[in-house]
Design an enzyme around this catalytic site. Structure first.
Site, mmCIF file in Angstrom:
data_model
loop_
_atom_site.group_PDB
_atom_site.id
_atom_site.type_symbol
_atom_site.label_atom_id
_atom_site.label_comp_id
_atom_site.label_asym_id
_atom_site.label_seq_id
_atom_site.Cartn_x
_atom_site.Cartn_y
_atom_site.Cartn_z
ATOM 1 N N PRO A 114 0.823 -1.203 0.000
ATOM 2 C CG PRO A 114 -0.837 -1.588 1.570
ATOM 3 C CD PRO A 114 0.480 -2.109 1.102
ATOM 4 C CD GLU A 115 3.419 2.934 -4.225
ATOM 5 O OE1 GLU A 115 3.517 4.126 -4.545
ATOM 6 O OE2 GLU A 115 3.863 2.006 -4.927
#
Length: 271
Positions: free
Chosen positions: A2-3
């Site tokens: 996840p960014e």
């Protein structure tokens, strides 16, 4: 992994369900995350109200009057709002319970995430204090990138992914922003002109904002707080498209490994 857009999407998604509400129970099924979950987490949190939820870099911060809970999703983690009637799955390691109807559930198959507590100002925590500026705020701009980059010989893609320079520009969005700005990812950061950095800063902001608006990039291990995937992957111009025609010029996109990360670019459109 996840960014920033995925984390921001999660932040905005869970906040309305838990802000202003009191934690009534805490269940830690497996505290063996990247750093051990505090053994007294229940003692710290039960009876405490979540005043607000915010994000710093890729960390989610649950602020209370007693301190702040720092949450990192790691490589494969997610936070979901579920009913207390939903049985936990195999990798649902931690539940924060808010009354009888709401559970904030932390799932992390690889256990690279974190859930830590501090009773000091959150910004002074060792994991946060040296982070660079937020790319969506006014103090992030091309002049900052230009000044920090002088004499730097690292590739510009590596440079903008350095959390001490700017937070949250992960691999996917670094590829996309550099394509949008027309810059080759392997160029030395110190050779890029101010005008190009001003363009790049705008492109970083635009790419991240687009992703947040559309709910985050659909990655195999990412779902948002309701269990639905994000949708930005459909909009990606280069990442995951190595060997496919460039959407601008039609020339095949090149895919290489740069600093051990997948890097996709157009040799014709980027300089």
């Amino acid at each position: 992994m996840p960014e920033l857009p995925e984390v921001e999407t999660t932040c905005r998604g869970i906040a309305p369900h838990i802000q202003g509400r009191t934690i009534t129970a805490v269940q830690v099924r497996d505290g063996r995350l990247r750093w051990p979950v505090p053994t007294n987490l229940a003692e710290l949190l039960i009876g405490v109200a979540v005043q607000s939820v915010s994000r710093r870099g890729k960390y989610l911060l649950l602020h209370t009057a007693a301190g702040t809970l720092l949450v990192h999703l790691g490589m494969s983690g997610s936070l979901r709002i579920v009913s207390s009637e939903v049985e936990p799955a195999k990798h649902d390691h931690i539940d924060l319970v808010f009354g009888e109807d709401t559970v904030l559930r932390f799932n992390d198959p690889r256990r690279f995430g974190a859930m830590l507590w501090t009773d000091q100002p959150a910004e002074a925590h060792s994991l946060l204090k040296d982070l660079g500026p937020e790319p969506l705020l006014a103090d992030f701009n091309g002049m900052l990138l230009y000044q920090v980059s002088r004499q730097r010989k690292v590739p510009v893609k590596t440079f903008i992914m350095d959390s001490h320079v700017v937070v949250g520009v992960g691999n996917i969005y670094a590829n996309e922003a550099l394509f949008m700005a027309g810059l080759l990812p392997a160029r030395h950061a110190g050779t890029i002109a101010l005008a190009d950095y001003e363009t790049l800063a705008d492109c970083i902001r635009e790419v991240l904002q687009q992703a947040i608006t559309q709910g985050g990039t659909t990655l195999r291990n990412f779902v948002n707080e309701t269990g639905k995937p994000g949708y930005f992957k459909q909009q990606l111009k280069v990442y995951g498209r190595g060997g496919s025609p460039c959407l601008r010029c039609g020339q095949d996109l090149l895919e290489i490994r740069l600093a051990n990360r997948t890097t996709v670019f157009c040799q014709a459109c980027q300089r």
